[in-house]
Design a protein around this motif. Structure first.
Motif, PDB file in Angstrom:
ATOM      1  N   LEU A   1       0.663  -1.364   0.147  1.00 32.97           N
ATOM      2  CA  LEU A   1       0.019  -0.118  -0.057  1.00 32.97           C
ATOM      3  C   LEU A   1       0.864   1.458  -0.093  1.00 32.97           C
ATOM      4  O   LEU A   1       0.387   2.141  -0.865  1.00 32.97           O
ATOM      5  CB  LEU A   1      -0.530  -0.223   1.024  1.00 32.97           C
ATOM      6  N   LEU A   2       1.845   0.871   0.484  1.00 34.32           N
ATOM      7  CA  LEU A   2       3.297   2.540   0.722  1.00 34.32           C
ATOM      8  C   LEU A   2       3.889   2.801  -0.914  1.00 34.32           C
ATOM      9  O   LEU A   2       3.605   3.380  -1.211  1.00 34.32           O
ATOM     10  CB  LEU A   2       3.839   2.057   2.280  1.00 34.32           C
ATOM     11  N   LEU A   3       4.084   1.186  -1.110  1.00 29.30           N
ATOM     12  CA  LEU A   3       4.633   1.627  -1.902  1.00 29.30           C
ATOM     13  C   LEU A   3       3.635   1.895  -3.438  1.00 29.30           C
ATOM     14  O   LEU A   3       4.238   2.780  -4.158  1.00 29.30           O
ATOM     15  CB  LEU A   3       5.358   0.438  -3.048  1.00 29.30           C
ATOM     16  N   GLY A   4       2.727   1.649  -3.319  1.00 27.10           N
ATOM     17  CA  GLY A   4       1.482   1.428  -3.935  1.00 27.10           C
ATOM     18  C   GLY A   4       1.183   3.789  -3.977  1.00 27.10           C
ATOM     19  O   GLY A   4       0.945   3.955  -5.023  1.00 27.10           O
ATOM     20  N   PHE A   5       1.014   3.697  -3.169  1.00 23.66           N
ATOM     21  CA  PHE A   5       0.916   5.053  -2.569  1.00 23.66           C
ATOM     22  C   PHE A   5       2.478   6.203  -2.894  1.00 23.66           C
ATOM     23  O   PHE A   5       1.619   7.441  -3.957  1.00 23.66           O
ATOM     24  CB  PHE A   5       0.255   5.858  -0.950  1.00 23.66           C
ATOM     25  N   VAL A   6       3.773   5.842  -2.682  1.00 23.40           N
ATOM     26  CA  VAL A   6       4.680   6.188  -3.644  1.00 23.40           C
ATOM     27  C   VAL A   6       4.614   7.062  -4.878  1.00 23.40           C
ATOM     28  O   VAL A   6       5.210   7.451  -5.778  1.00 23.40           O
ATOM     29  CB  VAL A   6       5.495   5.870  -2.757  1.00 23.40           C
ATOM     30  N   CYS A   7       4.372   5.236  -5.140  1.00 22.38           N
ATOM     31  CA  CYS A   7       3.956   5.314  -7.205  1.00 22.38           C
ATOM     32  C   CYS A   7       2.719   6.752  -7.744  1.00 22.38           C
ATOM     33  O   CYS A   7       3.294   7.475  -9.215  1.00 22.38           O
ATOM     34  CB  CYS A   7       3.742   3.961  -7.387  1.00 22.38           C
TER      35      CYS A   7
ATOM     36  N   LEU B   1      10.951  12.464 -14.624  1.00 24.06           N
ATOM     37  CA  LEU B   1       9.854  10.945 -13.615  1.00 24.06           C
ATOM     38  C   LEU B   1       8.796  10.093 -14.369  1.00 24.06           C
ATOM     39  O   LEU B   1       8.597  11.020 -15.480  1.00 24.06           O
ATOM     40  CB  LEU B   1       9.464  11.511 -12.842  1.00 24.06           C
ATOM     41  N   PRO B   2       8.376   8.847 -14.182  1.00 25.86           N
ATOM     42  CA  PRO B   2       7.443   8.434 -15.092  1.00 25.86           C
ATOM     43  C   PRO B   2       5.900   9.120 -15.163  1.00 25.86           C
ATOM     44  O   PRO B   2       5.743   8.828 -13.729  1.00 25.86           O
ATOM     45  CB  PRO B   2       7.861   7.190 -14.621  1.00 25.86           C
ATOM     46  N   GLY B   3       5.617   8.874 -15.554  1.00 25.75           N
ATOM     47  CA  GLY B   3       4.566  10.126 -14.676  1.00 25.75           C
ATOM     48  C   GLY B   3       2.836   8.453 -14.808  1.00 25.75           C
ATOM     49  O   GLY B   3       3.127   8.045 -14.221  1.00 25.75           O
ATOM     50  N   LEU B   4       2.263   8.519 -16.427  1.00 23.80           N
ATOM     51  CA  LEU B   4       1.255   7.787 -16.128  1.00 23.80           C
ATOM     52  C   LEU B   4       1.470   6.035 -15.732  1.00 23.80           C
ATOM     53  O   LEU B   4       0.697   5.743 -15.098  1.00 23.80           O
ATOM     54  CB  LEU B   4       0.247   7.744 -17.368  1.00 23.80           C
ATOM     55  N   SER B   5       2.075   5.751 -16.615  1.00 26.74           N
ATOM     56  CA  SER B   5       3.298   4.597 -16.582  1.00 26.74           C
ATOM     57  C   SER B   5       3.355   3.995 -14.146  1.00 26.74           C
ATOM     58  O   SER B   5       3.075   2.888 -14.084  1.00 26.74           O
ATOM     59  CB  SER B   5       4.080   4.049 -17.381  1.00 26.74           C
ATOM     60  N   SER B   6       3.759   5.024 -14.091  1.00 26.92           N
ATOM     61  CA  SER B   6       4.099   4.810 -11.886  1.00 26.92           C
ATOM     62  C   SER B   6       1.976   4.948 -12.037  1.00 26.92           C
ATOM     63  O   SER B   6       2.787   3.836 -10.627  1.00 26.92           O
ATOM     64  CB  SER B   6       5.023   6.082 -11.749  1.00 26.92           C
ATOM     65  N   CYS B   7       1.818   5.727 -11.829  1.00 30.87           N
ATOM     66  CA  CYS B   7       0.492   5.607 -10.650  1.00 30.87           C
ATOM     67  C   CYS B   7      -0.295   4.088 -11.807  1.00 30.87           C
ATOM     68  O   CYS B   7      -1.233   3.442 -11.050  1.00 30.87           O
ATOM     69  CB  CYS B   7      -0.325   7.171 -11.793  1.00 30.87           C
ATOM     70  N   TRP B   8       0.057   3.329 -13.266  1.00 28.92           N
ATOM     71  CA  TRP B   8      -0.395   2.507 -12.875  1.00 28.92           C
ATOM     72  C   TRP B   8       0.312   1.002 -12.312  1.00 28.92           C
ATOM     73  O   TRP B   8      -0.342   0.911 -11.700  1.00 28.92           O
ATOM     74  CB  TRP B   8      -0.098   1.968 -14.609  1.00 28.92           C
ATOM     75  N   VAL B   9       1.554   1.576 -12.122  1.00 26.39           N
ATOM     76  CA  VAL B   9       2.753   0.482 -11.294  1.00 26.39           C
ATOM     77  C   VAL B   9       1.623   0.433  -9.974  1.00 26.39           C
ATOM     78  O   VAL B   9       1.119  -0.452  -8.741  1.00 26.39           O
ATOM     79  CB  VAL B   9       3.731   0.362 -10.858  1.00 26.39           C
ATOM     80  N   GLY B  10       1.457   1.406  -9.258  1.00 30.66           N
ATOM     81  CA  GLY B  10       0.756   1.753  -8.040  1.00 30.66           C
ATOM     82  C   GLY B  10      -0.750   1.472  -7.840  1.00 30.66           C
ATOM     83  O   GLY B  10      -0.926   0.634  -7.025  1.00 30.66           O
TER      84      GLY B  10
ATOM     85  N   PHE C   1      -5.053  11.869 -16.656  1.00 30.17           N
ATOM     86  CA  PHE C   1      -5.341  10.817 -16.257  1.00 30.17           C
ATOM     87  C   PHE C   1      -4.893  10.143 -14.813  1.00 30.17           C
ATOM     88  O   PHE C   1      -5.216   9.260 -14.066  1.00 30.17           O
ATOM     89  CB  PHE C   1      -4.762  10.232 -17.692  1.00 30.17           C
ATOM     90  N   CYS C   2      -3.549  10.237 -14.724  1.00 31.97           N
ATOM     91  CA  CYS C   2      -3.021  10.229 -13.237  1.00 31.97           C
ATOM     92  C   CYS C   2      -3.176  10.594 -12.326  1.00 31.97           C
ATOM     93  O   CYS C   2      -4.100   9.982 -11.477  1.00 31.97           O
ATOM     94  CB  CYS C   2      -1.438  11.140 -12.731  1.00 31.97           C
ATOM     95  N   ILE C   3      -4.512  12.070 -12.447  1.00 32.75           N
ATOM     96  CA  ILE C   3      -5.551  12.633 -10.922  1.00 32.75           C
ATOM     97  C   ILE C   3      -6.824  11.611 -11.230  1.00 32.75           C
ATOM     98  O   ILE C   3      -7.085  11.401 -10.122  1.00 32.75           O
ATOM     99  CB  ILE C   3      -5.985  13.977 -11.788  1.00 32.75           C
ATOM    100  N   ILE C   4      -7.285  11.303 -12.328  1.00 33.14           N
ATOM    101  CA  ILE C   4      -8.174  10.140 -12.299  1.00 33.14           C
ATOM    102  C   ILE C   4      -7.229   8.756 -11.671  1.00 33.14           C
ATOM    103  O   ILE C   4      -8.194   7.762 -11.002  1.00 33.14           O
ATOM    104  CB  ILE C   4      -8.476   9.464 -13.831  1.00 33.14           C
ATOM    105  N   PHE C   5      -6.473   7.799 -11.963  1.00 34.37           N
ATOM    106  CA  PHE C   5      -5.747   6.929 -11.537  1.00 34.37           C
ATOM    107  C   PHE C   5      -5.882   7.058  -9.804  1.00 34.37           C
ATOM    108  O   PHE C   5      -5.978   6.423  -9.439  1.00 34.37           O
ATOM    109  CB  PHE C   5      -4.364   6.831 -12.199  1.00 34.37           C
ATOM    110  N   VAL C   6      -4.859   7.729  -8.923  1.00 37.21           N
ATOM    111  CA  VAL C   6      -5.065   8.525  -8.301  1.00 37.21           C
ATOM    112  C   VAL C   6      -6.371   8.777  -7.171  1.00 37.21           C
ATOM    113  O   VAL C   6      -6.902   7.611  -6.340  1.00 37.21           O
ATOM    114  CB  VAL C   6      -4.497   9.563  -8.071  1.00 37.21           C
ATOM    115  N   GLY C   7      -7.279   9.282  -8.021  1.00 41.38           N
ATOM    116  CA  GLY C   7      -8.914   8.749  -7.796  1.00 41.38           C
ATOM    117  C   GLY C   7      -9.297   7.066  -7.219  1.00 41.38           C
ATOM    118  O   GLY C   7     -10.063   7.114  -6.308  1.00 41.38           O
ATOM    119  N   ILE C   8      -9.237   6.323  -8.517  1.00 43.84           N
ATOM    120  CA  ILE C   8      -9.137   5.008  -8.494  1.00 43.84           C
ATOM    121  C   ILE C   8      -8.238   4.827  -7.079  1.00 43.84           C
ATOM    122  O   ILE C   8      -9.390   3.567  -6.671  1.00 43.84           O
ATOM    123  CB  ILE C   8      -8.794   4.532  -9.977  1.00 43.84           C
TER     124      ILE C   8
END
Length: 166
Positions: A6-12, A25-34, A146-153
């Motif tokens: 969970l912590l690593l996902g949040f950092v991603c 920095l990697p953007g959307l791909s990092s959010c997907w890994v999170g 889309f990063c913000i959308i992924f964070v929302g998810i």
């Protein structure tokens, strides 16, 4: 182990949001890994639909990150020389250690490409380079959105499973 994932996902997620407008920095791909790390916890039930759809969006937008600046160059009257210059400038900008190289590279590449095509028409070269810059900014905005959308998810899934995760 769930807490670590969970912590690593949040950092991603945080890295992904910053990466959407900081090209180093990697953007959307990092959010997907999170998101993937969140689904790897035992507390969250796997949802392959969400992972699959978000992966598809990530791949499409990652490809568009390289296509949109070139299309911007073309839209603003650039020739194929300007488009090639944009792509070469983007690669050089990514690999160069200069600050904002990813922004400066495509702009300078499109400008030089257009000057190679027509060395007397500086206005056209500047217009095509501006199209490249606007394309990059549009691409960054889409990435950020889309990063913000992924964070929302991510937050929504954590909230739904808060009793099991915490």
């Amino acid at each position: 182990m769930d807490s670590v994932l969970l912590l690593l996902g949040f950092v991603c997620m945080i890295v992904g949001v910053f990466g959407s407008f900081m090209p180093v920095l990697p953007g959307l791909s990092s959010c997907w890994v999170g998101l993937l790390l969140l689904y790897l916890t035992k507390a969250v039930e796997n949802n392959y639909w969400i992972l699959g759809i978000t992966l598809l969006i990530t791949v499409i937008i990652t490809v568009l990150d390289y296509v949109i600046p070139a299309k911007g160059t073309k839209k603003f009257g650039g020739s194929s020389y300007g488009v090639w210059g944009t792509n070469i400038g983007l690669i050089v900008g990514i690999l160069s250690p200069i600050p904002f190289g990813v922004i400066i590279g495509p702009f300078v590449g499109a400008f030089i490409g257009e000057l190679i095509y027509d060395s007397k028409n500086h206005r056209r070269a500047l217009k095509a380079a501006t199209g490249s810059l606007l394309g990059f900014l549009a691409s960054s905005f889409i990435n950020f959105l889309f990063c913000i959308i992924f964070v929302g998810i991510f937050i929504s899934i954590v909230w739904q499973n808060r009793s099991v995760l915490f």
